[in-house]
Design a protein around this motif. Structure first.
Motif, PDB file in Angstrom:
ATOM      1  N   LEU A 325     -27.280   4.784  -5.883  1.00 62.07           N
ATOM      2  CA  LEU A 325     -26.513   5.831  -6.556  1.00 62.07           C
ATOM      3  C   LEU A 325     -25.547   6.450  -5.560  1.00 62.07           C
ATOM      4  CD1 LEU A 325     -29.180   7.793  -8.660  1.00 62.07           C
ATOM      5  CD2 LEU A 325     -27.602   6.016  -9.436  1.00 62.07           C
ATOM      6  N   PHE A 326     -24.289   6.524  -5.951  1.00 61.18           N
ATOM      7  CA  PHE A 326     -23.238   7.126  -5.131  1.00 61.18           C
ATOM      8  C   PHE A 326     -22.739   8.386  -5.838  1.00 61.18           C
ATOM      9  CE2 PHE A 326     -23.332   2.668  -4.202  1.00 61.18           C
ATOM     10  CZ  PHE A 326     -22.925   2.507  -2.890  1.00 61.18           C
ATOM     11  N   ILE A 327     -22.441   9.410  -5.084  1.00 64.03           N
ATOM     12  CA  ILE A 327     -21.797  10.591  -5.648  1.00 64.03           C
ATOM     13  C   ILE A 327     -20.544  10.878  -4.827  1.00 64.03           C
ATOM     14  CG2 ILE A 327     -23.221  12.217  -4.298  1.00 64.03           C
ATOM     15  CD1 ILE A 327     -23.015  14.093  -6.775  1.00 64.03           C
ATOM     16  N   GLU A 328     -19.412  10.953  -5.521  1.00 62.31           N
ATOM     17  CA  GLU A 328     -18.127  11.090  -4.840  1.00 62.31           C
ATOM     18  C   GLU A 328     -17.225  12.017  -5.643  1.00 62.31           C
ATOM     19  OE1 GLU A 328     -17.903   6.576  -2.927  1.00 62.31           O
ATOM     20  OE2 GLU A 328     -16.790   7.040  -4.751  1.00 62.31           O
ATOM     21  N   ALA A 329     -16.118  12.386  -5.024  1.00 68.44           N
ATOM     22  CA  ALA A 329     -15.119  13.190  -5.710  1.00 68.44           C
ATOM     23  C   ALA A 329     -14.303  12.310  -6.649  1.00 68.44           C
ATOM     24  CB  ALA A 329     -14.191  13.871  -4.703  1.00 68.44           C
ATOM     25  N   VAL A 330     -13.927  12.874  -7.785  1.00 67.54           N
ATOM     26  CA  VAL A 330     -12.998  12.190  -8.683  1.00 67.54           C
ATOM     27  C   VAL A 330     -11.609  12.379  -8.111  1.00 67.54           C
ATOM     28  CG1 VAL A 330     -12.037  12.108 -11.007  1.00 67.54           C
ATOM     29  CG2 VAL A 330     -14.466  12.614 -10.678  1.00 67.54           C
ATOM     30  N   LYS A 331     -10.991  11.307  -7.691  1.00 66.63           N
ATOM     31  CA  LYS A 331      -9.701  11.438  -7.014  1.00 66.63           C
ATOM     32  C   LYS A 331      -8.842  10.203  -7.242  1.00 66.63           C
ATOM     33  CE  LYS A 331     -11.759   9.759  -2.690  1.00 66.63           C
ATOM     34  NZ  LYS A 331     -13.078   9.513  -3.257  1.00 66.63           N
ATOM     35  N   ALA A 332      -7.548  10.387  -7.106  1.00 65.78           N
ATOM     36  CA  ALA A 332      -6.630   9.255  -7.219  1.00 65.78           C
ATOM     37  C   ALA A 332      -6.760   8.377  -5.983  1.00 65.78           C
ATOM     38  CB  ALA A 332      -5.200   9.762  -7.359  1.00 65.78           C
ATOM     39  N   CYS A 333      -6.510   7.091  -6.164  1.00 65.66           N
ATOM     40  CA  CYS A 333      -6.582   6.156  -5.041  1.00 65.66           C
ATOM     41  C   CYS A 333      -5.479   6.460  -4.035  1.00 65.66           C
ATOM     42  CB  CYS A 333      -6.440   4.730  -5.548  1.00 65.66           C
ATOM     43  SG  CYS A 333      -6.465   3.488  -4.240  1.00 65.66           S
ATOM     44  N   PRO A 334      -5.818   6.680  -2.759  1.00 59.69           N
ATOM     45  CA  PRO A 334      -4.785   6.975  -1.757  1.00 59.69           C
ATOM     46  C   PRO A 334      -3.905   5.755  -1.502  1.00 59.69           C
ATOM     47  CG  PRO A 334      -6.906   6.609  -0.690  1.00 59.69           C
ATOM     48  CD  PRO A 334      -7.172   6.631  -2.172  1.00 59.69           C
ATOM     49  N   GLN A 335      -2.646   6.010  -1.262  1.00 54.53           N
ATOM     50  CA  GLN A 335      -1.715   4.933  -0.943  1.00 54.53           C
ATOM     51  C   GLN A 335      -1.450   4.938   0.564  1.00 54.53           C
ATOM     52  OE1 GLN A 335      -0.671   2.635  -3.325  1.00 54.53           O
ATOM     53  NE2 GLN A 335      -2.284   3.751  -4.415  1.00 54.53           N
ATOM     54  N   TRP A 336      -1.996   3.944   1.237  1.00 54.54           N
ATOM     55  CA  TRP A 336      -1.857   3.865   2.693  1.00 54.54           C
ATOM     56  C   TRP A 336      -0.491   3.284   3.053  1.00 54.54           C
ATOM     57  CZ3 TRP A 336      -5.262   6.178   5.738  1.00 54.54           C
ATOM     58  CH2 TRP A 336      -6.570   6.362   5.298  1.00 54.54           C
ATOM     59  N   ASP A 337       0.192   3.945   3.955  1.00 57.92           N
ATOM     60  CA  ASP A 337       1.444   3.423   4.522  1.00 57.92           C
ATOM     61  C   ASP A 337       1.726   4.219   5.793  1.00 57.92           C
ATOM     62  OD1 ASP A 337       3.803   2.146   5.016  1.00 57.92           O
ATOM     63  OD2 ASP A 337       4.969   3.262   3.531  1.00 57.92           O
ATOM     64  N   ALA A 338       0.996   3.883   6.870  1.00 56.44           N
ATOM     65  CA  ALA A 338       1.103   4.667   8.101  1.00 56.44           C
ATOM     66  C   ALA A 338       0.730   3.799   9.289  1.00 56.44           C
ATOM     67  CB  ALA A 338       0.172   5.883   8.034  1.00 56.44           C
ATOM     68  N   LEU A 339       1.194   4.204  10.445  1.00 57.33           N
ATOM     69  CA  LEU A 339       0.790   3.539  11.676  1.00 57.33           C
ATOM     70  C   LEU A 339      -0.649   3.914  11.998  1.00 57.33           C
ATOM     71  CD1 LEU A 339       3.983   4.056  13.877  1.00 57.33           C
ATOM     72  CD2 LEU A 339       3.121   1.870  12.990  1.00 57.33           C
ATOM     73  N   LEU A 340      -1.405   2.957  12.496  1.00 57.39           N
ATOM     74  CA  LEU A 340      -2.806   3.197  12.839  1.00 57.39           C
ATOM     75  C   LEU A 340      -2.937   4.331  13.848  1.00 57.39           C
ATOM     76  CD1 LEU A 340      -5.809   2.542  12.842  1.00 57.39           C
ATOM     77  CD2 LEU A 340      -5.333   0.644  14.423  1.00 57.39           C
ATOM     78  N   VAL A 341      -2.045   4.393  14.850  1.00 57.68           N
ATOM     79  CA  VAL A 341      -2.147   5.440  15.876  1.00 57.68           C
ATOM     80  C   VAL A 341      -1.954   6.826  15.257  1.00 57.68           C
ATOM     81  CG1 VAL A 341      -1.491   4.001  17.837  1.00 57.68           C
ATOM     82  CG2 VAL A 341       0.288   5.099  16.473  1.00 57.68           C
ATOM     83  N   ASP A 342      -1.109   6.930  14.222  1.00 54.43           N
ATOM     84  CA  ASP A 342      -0.877   8.225  13.576  1.00 54.43           C
ATOM     85  C   ASP A 342      -2.117   8.688  12.808  1.00 54.43           C
ATOM     86  OD1 ASP A 342       1.680   8.270  14.578  1.00 54.43           O
ATOM     87  OD2 ASP A 342       2.606   7.483  12.747  1.00 54.43           O
ATOM     88  N   VAL A 343      -2.777   7.753  12.140  1.00 56.54           N
ATOM     89  CA  VAL A 343      -3.987   8.107  11.394  1.00 56.54           C
ATOM     90  C   VAL A 343      -5.097   8.539  12.350  1.00 56.54           C
ATOM     91  CG1 VAL A 343      -5.752   7.279   9.790  1.00 56.54           C
ATOM     92  CG2 VAL A 343      -3.370   6.535   9.529  1.00 56.54           C
ATOM     93  N   LEU A 344      -5.245   7.821  13.461  1.00 57.27           N
ATOM     94  CA  LEU A 344      -6.282   8.175  14.431  1.00 57.27           C
ATOM     95  C   LEU A 344      -5.980   9.508  15.110  1.00 57.27           C
ATOM     96  CD1 LEU A 344      -6.846   4.677  16.094  1.00 57.27           C
ATOM     97  CD2 LEU A 344      -8.402   5.875  14.543  1.00 57.27           C
ATOM     98  N   ALA A 345      -4.683   9.831  15.267  1.00 54.75           N
ATOM     99  CA  ALA A 345      -4.304  11.074  15.945  1.00 54.75           C
ATOM    100  C   ALA A 345      -4.485  12.290  15.052  1.00 54.75           C
ATOM    101  CB  ALA A 345      -2.849  10.989  16.416  1.00 54.75           C
ATOM    102  N   ALA A 346      -4.362  12.127  13.728  1.00 54.47           N
ATOM    103  CA  ALA A 346      -4.475  13.266  12.805  1.00 54.47           C
ATOM    104  C   ALA A 346      -5.321  12.852  11.601  1.00 54.47           C
ATOM    105  CB  ALA A 346      -3.092  13.738  12.368  1.00 54.47           C
ATOM    106  N   PRO A 347      -6.612  12.592  11.798  1.00 60.18           N
ATOM    107  CA  PRO A 347      -7.450  12.078  10.701  1.00 60.18           C
ATOM    108  C   PRO A 347      -7.586  13.050   9.540  1.00 60.18           C
ATOM    109  CG  PRO A 347      -8.795  12.721  12.593  1.00 60.18           C
ATOM    110  CD  PRO A 347      -7.373  12.753  13.053  1.00 60.18           C
ATOM    111  N   GLU A 348      -7.428  14.374   9.817  1.00 57.00           N
ATOM    112  CA  GLU A 348      -7.599  15.359   8.755  1.00 57.00           C
ATOM    113  C   GLU A 348      -6.526  15.258   7.681  1.00 57.00           C
ATOM    114  OE1 GLU A 348      -4.842  17.004  11.782  1.00 57.00           O
ATOM    115  OE2 GLU A 348      -6.815  16.035  11.874  1.00 57.00           O
ATOM    116  N   ARG A 349      -5.438  14.564   7.970  1.00 59.63           N
ATOM    117  CA  ARG A 349      -4.343  14.442   7.008  1.00 59.63           C
ATOM    118  C   ARG A 349      -4.567  13.309   6.019  1.00 59.63           C
ATOM    119  NH1 ARG A 349       0.967  13.811  10.449  1.00 59.63           N
ATOM    120  NH2 ARG A 349       1.759  13.415   8.329  1.00 59.63           N
ATOM    121  N   TYR A 350      -5.621  12.544   6.222  1.00 62.94           N
ATOM    122  CA  TYR A 350      -5.834  11.353   5.412  1.00 62.94           C
ATOM    123  C   TYR A 350      -7.208  11.405   4.751  1.00 62.94           C
ATOM    124  CZ  TYR A 350      -1.847   9.805   8.167  1.00 62.94           C
ATOM    125  OH  TYR A 350      -0.619   9.719   8.767  1.00 62.94           O
TER     126      TYR A 350
END
Length: 457
Positions: A325-350
């Motif tokens: 059993l999984f419990i998760e938020a109802v949310k739209a699928c995120p659209q990824w389009d970013a550099l890996l270094v940017d995601v690792l540098a600011a994970p709270e934005r993703y």
């Protein structure tokens, strides 16, 4: 109309000189002594009798530089700004820091909206080792028990208000729960305190006022000490709820993996323990299950094994996949389009949590250059290091990734080539001969196991 109640007492200085012999003050000090590790205290001050007694007691027992007075202006009464000014003067007279917050209430029940607004302010005001003091007393506890009883609450609800609980990064504490309102008033009059009277407190269209003005006096006429009896009942129920919580935590440890419940192990429990564990699991994710929702959840668990049922609970959804059993938020699928270094540098934005774990002291930056993150695509295939090429669909199935999580899973690419699927594999295209990157990428979808509000006053 704005009203300030003032009682005079020529012997106030005498009483101040006898603080050490004041059993009322001693009882309050004993309550504070039960709270360890507190660096700063916040007194929630409305200006009414109860909170003015709390302020006076706190100002006598705690250092001024460790005490802040917080007033929440609900903007519900014409006199609201005058009450705020009154509270500011009371703090100033005692040499205490003062803070006022104005709130805008959400539509719906005024009582519920005001309570929710207060707790949002309390949580924001918190920091580590900070404690908010509230002035609820034994009569408030009796009202809460009756209020919950008439709403059909279970053991958790009938336990009423906890004496203390976590709140934000700090704690919330009610040091006056063992005091009656009559005791507070008698002490306030003896000490010459002043306070404001909120005219809405007499309006019996509000459920709590109806209980306070009509029901409890009627019960007290039949059974003496009714508030104390109801408080004792709430205390017994709080003990029972604590035992149920301990049992649920133990069952959760035995029946869960990565915050998912294993249905095979869940069904080995008795029906009552199943229900207790399901309520606990959902509550940890911010969902309070009703009886009807619990019944629907049990039906989801019992559905045929070839189905992938789901249950929507507000902004949460519960799904079953491969006996989990999984419990998760109802949310739209995120659209990824970013550099890996940017995601690792600011994970709270993703969404979710993408993390890099280094396996050596080698700097990973050269490996990350030019690597982007995108969503998976139909027909995607990659070549995991040391293994034959596989489709992403096959890799997700191997790793047990639920179907609804696959479209939001980040895929690392360099140019058109998939070089990694975080949490699953690193591909040949990211290796230099037999040398793999000196790190591992992990991916964790958004977790819902944040502590939730207890639903008390």
């Amino acid at each position: 109309m704005f009203q300030v109640t003032i009682t005079s007492n020529s012997d106030r200085d005498l009483y101040m000189g006898k603080m050490a012999n004041d059993t009322f003050l001693q009882r309050f000090e004993q309550q504070l002594a039960s709270q360890s590790g507190v660096d700063h205290w916040i007194v929630a001050l409305s200006g009414g009798l109860d909170s003015m007694v709390l302020l006076e007691l706190a100002s006598r027992c705690l250092p001024a530089d460790r005490l802040t007075v917080l007033h929440i202006n609900h903007q519900l009464q014409a006199e609201a700004d005058e009450w705020q000014a009154f509270c500011a003067r009371q703090a100033e007279q005692r040499g205490l820091a003062f803070c006022a917050e104005q709130v805008n209430l959400q539509p719906g029940s005024i009582e519920t909206a005001a309570r929710n607004a207060r707790y949002e302010v309390f949580a924001k005001a918190q920091s580590e080792n900070t404690c908010v003091l509230l002035a609820h007393h034994s009569d408030d506890q009796a009202e809460t028990l009756l209020f919950r009883l008439f709403r059909g609450a279970g053991v958790r609800g009938l336990a009423a208000m906890p004496r203390q609980r976590a709140l934000g990064d700090g704690a919330l504490f009610r040091p006056l729960l063992d005091f009656s309102r009559s005791e507070l008033k008698a002490w306030a009059q003896k000490e010459g305190l002043c306070w404001v009277e909120d005219p809405s407190n007499t309006d019996i269209q509000y459920d709590r006022n109806f209980l306070r003005q009509q029901v409890l006096p009627l019960l007290a006429g039949r059974w003496s000490g009714i508030s104390e009896r109801l408080q004792a009942t709430a205390s017994h129920l709080a003990d029972a709820e604590a035992l149920l919580e301990e049992l649920a935590q133990s069952d959760f440890q035995n029946c869960s993996v990565d915050n998912c419940l294993l249905t095979v192990k869940l069904q080995l429990l008795s029906q009552r323990r199943q229900a207790n564990l399901l309520r606990y699991w959902c509550r940890c994710a911010g969902v309070l299950l009703s009886a009807a929702q619990l019944s629907s959840l049990k039906a989801l668990i019992a559905a045929a094994s070839d189905r992938q049922p789901e249950l929507i609970l507000g902004d949460r959804v519960i799904r079953r996949y491969r006996n989990r059993l999984f419990i998760e938020a109802v949310k739209a699928c995120p659209q990824w389009d970013a550099l890996l270094v940017d995601v690792l540098a600011a994970p709270e934005r993703y969404p979710g949590r993408l993390s890099l774990t280094a396996e050596s002291d080698i700097c990973p930056d050269p490996w990350l250059a030019g690597v982007k993150i995108r969503n998976r695509r139909d027909g995607d295939k990659c070549y995991p290091s040391g293994r034959p090429g596989k489709s992403l669909k096959h890799l997700f199935q191997e790793a047990g990734v639920p179907p609804w999580q696959r479209d939001q899973w980040p895929v690392c690419v360099r140019g058109d080539e998939i070089v990694a699927v975080p949490g699953i594999c690193i591909c040949e295209g990211w290796c230099e001969g037999e040398n793999k990157p000196p790190f591992w990428l992990d991916w964790q979808p958004v977790a819902l196991f944040a502590g939730s509000d207890s639903g008390t006053l």
